[in-house]
Design an enzyme around this catalytic site. Structure first.
Site, PDB file in Angstrom:
ATOM      1  N   CYS A   2       0.737  -1.558  -0.031  1.00 15.63           N
ATOM      2  CA  CYS A   2       0.084  -0.423   0.054  1.00 15.63           C
ATOM      3  C   CYS A   2      -0.033   1.854   0.121  1.00 15.63           C
ATOM      4  O   CYS A   2       2.040   0.999   0.328  1.00 15.63           O
ATOM      5  CB  CYS A   2      -0.668   0.260   1.679  1.00 15.63           C
ATOM      6  SG  CYS A   2      -1.985  -1.408   1.757  1.00 15.63           S
ATOM      7  N   ARG A  27       1.575   1.667  -6.030  1.00 14.36           N
ATOM      8  CA  ARG A  27       1.451   0.973  -5.020  1.00 14.36           C
ATOM      9  C   ARG A  27      -0.247  -0.297  -4.808  1.00 14.36           C
ATOM     10  O   ARG A  27      -0.023  -0.460  -3.816  1.00 14.36           O
ATOM     11  CB  ARG A  27       2.602   1.660  -3.836  1.00 14.36           C
ATOM     12  CG  ARG A  27       3.836   2.311  -3.337  1.00 14.36           C
ATOM     13  CD  ARG A  27       4.075   2.704  -2.756  1.00 14.36           C
ATOM     14  NE  ARG A  27       4.325   1.806  -1.861  1.00 14.36           N
ATOM     15  CZ  ARG A  27       4.951   1.577  -1.473  1.00 14.36           C
ATOM     16  NH1 ARG A  27       6.102   1.704  -2.155  1.00 14.36           N
ATOM     17  NH2 ARG A  27       5.377   0.273  -0.437  1.00 14.36           N
ATOM     18  N   TRP A  75      -4.128  -2.099  -1.226  1.00 10.58           N
ATOM     19  CA  TRP A  75      -3.482  -3.016  -2.151  1.00 10.58           C
ATOM     20  C   TRP A  75      -3.748  -3.794  -1.131  1.00 10.58           C
ATOM     21  O   TRP A  75      -3.491  -4.401   0.157  1.00 10.58           O
ATOM     22  CB  TRP A  75      -2.415  -2.981  -2.499  1.00 10.58           C
ATOM     23  CG  TRP A  75      -1.555  -5.049  -3.079  1.00 10.58           C
ATOM     24  CD1 TRP A  75      -1.431  -5.905  -2.441  1.00 10.58           C
ATOM     25  CD2 TRP A  75      -2.357  -4.339  -4.115  1.00 10.58           C
ATOM     26  NE1 TRP A  75      -1.738  -6.919  -3.231  1.00 10.58           N
ATOM     27  CE2 TRP A  75      -2.161  -6.266  -4.668  1.00 10.58           C
ATOM     28  CE3 TRP A  75      -2.876  -4.006  -4.968  1.00 10.58           C
ATOM     29  CZ2 TRP A  75      -1.793  -6.931  -5.848  1.00 10.58           C
ATOM     30  CZ3 TRP A  75      -2.449  -4.920  -6.451  1.00 10.58           C
ATOM     31  CH2 TRP A  75      -2.668  -6.392  -6.779  1.00 10.58           C
ATOM     32  N   ASN A 101       0.925   0.758   5.935  1.00 11.82           N
ATOM     33  CA  ASN A 101       1.796  -0.829   4.902  1.00 11.82           C
ATOM     34  C   ASN A 101       2.055  -1.754   5.747  1.00 11.82           C
ATOM     35  O   ASN A 101       2.961  -1.287   6.011  1.00 11.82           O
ATOM     36  CB  ASN A 101       1.876   0.490   3.988  1.00 11.82           C
ATOM     37  CG  ASN A 101       2.708  -0.772   3.203  1.00 11.82           C
ATOM     38  OD1 ASN A 101       1.929  -1.867   3.109  1.00 11.82           O
ATOM     39  ND2 ASN A 101       3.798   0.000   2.487  1.00 11.82           N
ATOM     40  N   GLY A 102       1.024  -3.449   4.777  1.00 13.48           N
ATOM     41  CA  GLY A 102       1.949  -3.919   6.128  1.00 13.48           C
ATOM     42  C   GLY A 102       1.141  -5.415   6.415  1.00 13.48           C
ATOM     43  O   GLY A 102      -0.023  -5.184   6.190  1.00 13.48           O
ATOM     44  N   GLU A 487       7.222 -20.656 -19.929  1.00 12.62           N
ATOM     45  CA  GLU A 487       7.519 -19.551 -19.876  1.00 12.62           C
ATOM     46  C   GLU A 487       8.676 -19.127 -19.916  1.00 12.62           C
ATOM     47  O   GLU A 487       8.389 -17.579 -20.475  1.00 12.62           O
ATOM     48  CB  GLU A 487       7.155 -19.818 -18.384  1.00 12.62           C
ATOM     49  CG  GLU A 487       7.466 -18.501 -17.351  1.00 12.62           C
ATOM     50  CD  GLU A 487       6.310 -17.214 -17.574  1.00 12.62           C
ATOM     51  OE1 GLU A 487       4.869 -17.601 -18.331  1.00 12.62           O
ATOM     52  OE2 GLU A 487       6.875 -15.862 -17.163  1.00 12.62           O
ATOM     53  N   LYS A 491       8.349 -15.178 -22.138  1.00 16.07           N
ATOM     54  CA  LYS A 491       9.060 -13.987 -21.388  1.00 16.07           C
ATOM     55  C   LYS A 491       9.413 -13.445 -22.968  1.00 16.07           C
ATOM     56  O   LYS A 491       9.414 -11.970 -23.242  1.00 16.07           O
ATOM     57  CB  LYS A 491       9.677 -14.428 -20.161  1.00 16.07           C
ATOM     58  CG  LYS A 491       9.449 -14.283 -19.136  1.00 16.07           C
ATOM     59  CD  LYS A 491       8.672 -13.247 -18.329  1.00 16.07           C
ATOM     60  CE  LYS A 491       7.214 -12.788 -18.930  1.00 16.07           C
ATOM     61  NZ  LYS A 491       6.275 -13.704 -18.329  1.00 16.07           N
ATOM     62  N   GLU A 494       7.139 -11.826 -25.831  1.00 12.40           N
ATOM     63  CA  GLU A 494       6.266 -10.904 -25.557  1.00 12.40           C
ATOM     64  C   GLU A 494       6.623  -9.475 -25.087  1.00 12.40           C
ATOM     65  O   GLU A 494       6.089  -8.908 -25.455  1.00 12.40           O
ATOM     66  CB  GLU A 494       5.497 -11.304 -24.043  1.00 12.40           C
ATOM     67  CG  GLU A 494       5.811 -11.105 -22.998  1.00 12.40           C
ATOM     68  CD  GLU A 494       4.666 -11.794 -21.866  1.00 12.40           C
ATOM     69  OE1 GLU A 494       3.459 -10.876 -21.791  1.00 12.40           O
ATOM     70  OE2 GLU A 494       5.498 -12.522 -20.771  1.00 12.40           O
ATOM     71  N   HIS A 510      11.383 -35.084 -32.310  1.00  7.88           N
ATOM     72  CA  HIS A 510      10.008 -35.430 -32.933  1.00  7.88           C
ATOM     73  C   HIS A 510       9.484 -34.555 -34.304  1.00  7.88           C
ATOM     74  O   HIS A 510       9.018 -33.511 -34.136  1.00  7.88           O
ATOM     75  CB  HIS A 510       8.983 -35.622 -31.987  1.00  7.88           C
ATOM     76  CG  HIS A 510       9.084 -37.195 -30.961  1.00  7.88           C
ATOM     77  ND1 HIS A 510       8.972 -38.106 -31.503  1.00  7.88           N
ATOM     78  CD2 HIS A 510       9.493 -36.962 -30.037  1.00  7.88           C
ATOM     79  CE1 HIS A 510       9.387 -38.994 -30.628  1.00  7.88           C
ATOM     80  NE2 HIS A 510       9.334 -38.063 -29.855  1.00  7.88           N
ATOM     81  N   LYS A 609      -2.156  -5.877 -19.484  1.00  4.64           N
ATOM     82  CA  LYS A 609      -1.542  -6.376 -18.276  1.00  4.64           C
ATOM     83  C   LYS A 609      -3.219  -7.468 -17.630  1.00  4.64           C
ATOM     84  O   LYS A 609      -2.874  -8.148 -18.010  1.00  4.64           O
ATOM     85  CB  LYS A 609      -1.993  -4.902 -17.224  1.00  4.64           C
ATOM     86  CG  LYS A 609      -1.299  -6.138 -15.818  1.00  4.64           C
ATOM     87  CD  LYS A 609       0.015  -6.503 -16.217  1.00  4.64           C
ATOM     88  CE  LYS A 609       0.600  -7.411 -14.613  1.00  4.64           C
ATOM     89  NZ  LYS A 609       1.085  -8.252 -14.878  1.00  4.64           N
TER      90      LYS A 609
HETATM   91  C1  AGP Z   1       2.337 -12.747 -19.113  1.00  5.76           C
HETATM   92  O1  AGP Z   1       2.730 -12.357 -19.167  1.00  5.76           O
HETATM   93  C2  AGP Z   1       1.080 -12.080 -20.061  1.00  5.76           C
HETATM   94  N1  AGP Z   1       0.709 -10.932 -19.125  1.00  5.76           N
HETATM   95  C3  AGP Z   1      -0.393 -13.299 -20.009  1.00  5.76           C
HETATM   96  O2  AGP Z   1       0.084 -14.273 -20.822  1.00  5.76           O
HETATM   97  C4  AGP Z   1      -1.244 -13.444 -18.071  1.00  5.76           C
HETATM   98  O3  AGP Z   1      -0.439 -13.762 -18.157  1.00  5.76           O
HETATM   99  C5  AGP Z   1      -2.629 -14.123 -19.166  1.00  5.76           C
HETATM  100  O4  AGP Z   1      -2.930 -12.482 -19.757  1.00  5.76           O
HETATM  101  C6  AGP Z   1      -3.060 -14.248 -17.646  1.00  5.76           C
HETATM  102  O5  AGP Z   1      -3.600 -13.097 -16.545  1.00  5.76           O
HETATM  103  P1  AGP Z   1      -3.692 -13.692 -15.353  1.00  5.76           P
HETATM  104  O6  AGP Z   1      -2.929 -14.462 -14.614  1.00  5.76           O
HETATM  105  O7  AGP Z   1      -4.074 -11.994 -15.003  1.00  5.76           O
HETATM  106  O8  AGP Z   1      -5.640 -14.047 -15.299  1.00  5.76           O
END
Ligand code: AGP
Length: 614
Positions: A2, A27, A75, A101-102, A487, A491, A494, A510, A609
């Site tokens: 927070c 935050r 938060w 905050n905590g 993953e 990373k 993206e 394969h 996001k």
């Molecule tokens: C991952 O780096 C991306 N931001 C994206 O794949 C994300 O994980 C996905 O959209 C799922 O989002 P969520 O975890 O908020 O459900």
């Protein structure tokens, strides 16, 4: 995480507090509130769910007089994000106000004791308990407000950064910190208090960073005084800020993503704080307590998620099948919701989501709910839609994740999945005490091991420099490291826009091996464990086709370093927890390559996001 602010001086506190909260919204932004002290009789408190602007709209033309005040942007960790749970919180008599905050870990024990003494509580928060404790000491002992704060803090366990005002002493703000940051800005006959320097830097560059277990008495007339929680005077160390505002919001990091990578030791610690104890040998996930029986007796666990969270779900599959011996299916939520799946009442569906708002995951959950399955959530945002639709769950407590590329949310999701699988395995008797206790020790060691790992950042940046112009990349792993290959590929693609694919290492022969040539960087997780020899063979296969190998290895490894073009050592840990450590090098490599390619790391093109649309 927070944000808290405070002001005492000759200016009107209101504009300073509101602007300060706006600077701290990164935050947390679940709710916001302020308390303004005009004089001993006039205290105005305004608090509202939503962002700071919602608070400003709510205040409208109401009185905003007063030269002393505190504020908070939340938060949520305990209690839904609503008006009632918003800070500031106040004592029974409304005489003392506090922002925090905590996390107060032993708040429930204190709450029970205070209830016995006649206190009643309006909120679900741990913070309200703290302000009532201060009131109890202040009233019953007749000591100063700062002494009441000091005495009370000696009773609490957990993390706090607090600012307290009291109507009896309108010329003082009492602040204290332990594990959560707090900065005091020293102006001309005025003082600023904030979680970090961003709300302060435009007024003064002279700041005091409060140390753990220190209490600051910020007195308009007598100046700044600092004591330790043991009541020992400490001389304030005033330093001059060099960072610019923009950098400060990122805590001095160039991007939120890098900041969040470096927050992982703290985030993972927060994800298991109060939930496991290696020396006493227990795991306790309060959020699923009432459903442990259902989970332990489930015919099947279905994990639904998207993107990075889906990768965490894949790791969870290895955990639940290995440690709890329960069959698991991991589903892309977007596929699951449309393929008319068979869902039975005795299925347990676990949704994994950082935002808790992903449309496909929500829709898949609603479908499972309609079929009568038990729904659990592993979510980062408290009070989000997914956390509200599920029957139970565990928050990851990673704090706000601003960078679009998920980092600390992922490693805390995997940490929570490991704890869940261990707790259910313990209940079902499918995990030996020895293995359970060893895993507890290794889990508690994770934050320190990641701290050590982060020290390789410069070395990893050097590797990134070599491969920043690659057009394609492959990521390979076996067992629970296979999802980490996926993953790592996600990373890289993206944030740097390099095409990358993740594969089970054994799958190379394969088809994908046809892609290997001297232009192809191949990132391989080759840590000590049941798959080590096989992965070494896969590395040989790639080398035979002139592929470039960047291997993630267990510290001290000798065999792989002989054949790989580059290797990154990670601390040794139980094979179950390798996925958490092995992710970090891939996060850093992707980050540095993206920066070198001048990509927009925190807001990559075409991405959002939280994907709240289908
Ligand atoms: C991952 O780096 C991306 N931001 C994206 O794949 C994300 O994980 C996905 O959209 C799922 O989002 P969520 O975890 O908020 O459900």
């Amino acid at each position: 995480m927070c944000g808290i602010v405070g002001y005492i001086g000759n200016k009107k506190a209101y504009p300073v507090l509101i602007k300060g909260l706006s600077r701290l919204e990164y935050r947390g932004y679940d709710s916001a509130g302020i308390a303004l002290l005009e004089n001993q009789d006039k205290l105005n408190v305004y608090k509202r769910a939503g962002k700071v602007q919602d608070l400003v709209d709510y205040i409208g033309d109401s009185s905003t007089e007063g030269n002393v005040g505190i504020g908070h942007t939340r938060w949520a960790t305990h209690g839904l994000p609503n008006d009632t749970n918003a800070h500031p919180h106040f004592s029974s008599d409304g005489n003392i106000m506090l922002v925090h905050n905590g996390i107060i870990e032993n708040y429930d024990i204190i709450k029970k004791e205070l209830t016995k003494r006649g206190h009643s509580f309006q909120t679900e928060t741990d913070t309200e308990v703290l302000v009532h404790l201060i009131e109890e000491v202040y009233k019953k002992s007749g000591v100063s407000i700062e002494e009441a704060v000091r005495t009370s803090l000696n009773e609490v366990h957990g993390a706090y950064a607090i600012a307290v005002i009291c109507k009896d002493t309108p010329d003082k703000i009492i602040c204290a910190r332990k594990s959560s940051p707090l900065v005091i800005g020293v102006g001309e006959d005025e003082y600023y208090v904030a979680s970090d320097a961003t709300p302060i830097v435009e007024y003064t560059k002279n700041v005091v960073y409060l140390e753990d277990e220190q209490i600051a008495i910020v007195d308009k007339n007598n100046g700044l005084r600092i004591i330790s929680i043991a009541n020992v005077e400490v001389s304030p160390y005033i330093q001059e800020l060099e960072l610019q505002l923009e950098e400060l919001e990122k805590g001095g990091y160039e991007h939120f993503m890098l900041k969040e990578i470096y927050e992982q030791p703290r985030a993972i610690h927060d994800s298991f704080r109060g939930r496991l104890n290696a020396s006493e040998g227990w795991i306790s996930l309060g959020g699923i307590k009432d459903y442990e029986e259902q989970i332990a007796n489930a015919d099947r666990i279905i994990i639904i998620a998207c993107g990075t969270s889906w990768h965490a779900g894949l790791v969870g599959e290895y955990y639940f099948e290995d440690l709890a011996r329960i069959p698991v299916e991991v589903e892309y939520a977007s596929e699951f919701r449309y393929r008319n799946p068979v869902i039975r009442k005795n299925d347990v569906v676990i949704a994994v989501s950082q935002s808790g708002e992903t449309a496909d995951t929500m829709a898949a959950l609603k479908m499972a709910k309609a079929e009568g399955a038990t729904l659990l959530g592993i979510v980062n945002v408290v009070g989000s839609s997914i956390s509200r639709i599920t029957d139970a769950g565990s928050y990851t407590h990673a704090g706000p994740e601003i960078g679009v590329a998920s980092t600390k949310a992922f490693t805390t999701q995997v940490t929570v999945l490991a704890m869940m699988a261990m707790a259910i395995g313990k209940k079902r008797g499918t995990i030996s005490d020895k293995r359970f206790n060893n895993l507890l020790i290794e889990m508690e060691a994770l934050p320190t091991k990641i701290e050590k790992l982060l020290k390789s950042n410069d070395y990893i940046q050097g590797i990134a420099e070599i491969y920043k112009d690659a057009s394609n990349a492959l990521f390979l792993g076996r067992g629970s490291a296979f999802p980490i290959a996926l993953e790592g590929a996600l990373k890289l693609k993206e944030i740097s826009y390099i095409h990358a694919e993740g594969y089970p290492a054994a799958e190379m022969k394969h088809g994908p091996i046809a892609l290997i040539d001297e232009e192809m960087p191949v990132f391989v997780i080759a840590t000590k464990g049941p798959h080590y020899e096989k992965v070494v063979s896969n590395i040989q296969e790639v080398k035979a086709r002139k592929g470039k190998i960047i291997a993630v290895v267990t510290k001290g490894d000798t065999a792989v370093r002989e054949i790989a073009d580059h290797f990154i050592e990670i601390p040794d840990t139980d094979d179950v927890l390798v996925p958490i450590l092995a992710t970090v090098p891939f996060q850093l490599i992707s980050y540095h390559i993206a920066v070198m390619r001048e990509c927009n790391v925190d807001q990559p093109r075409n991405l959002a996001k939280s994907v709240t649309v289908e």
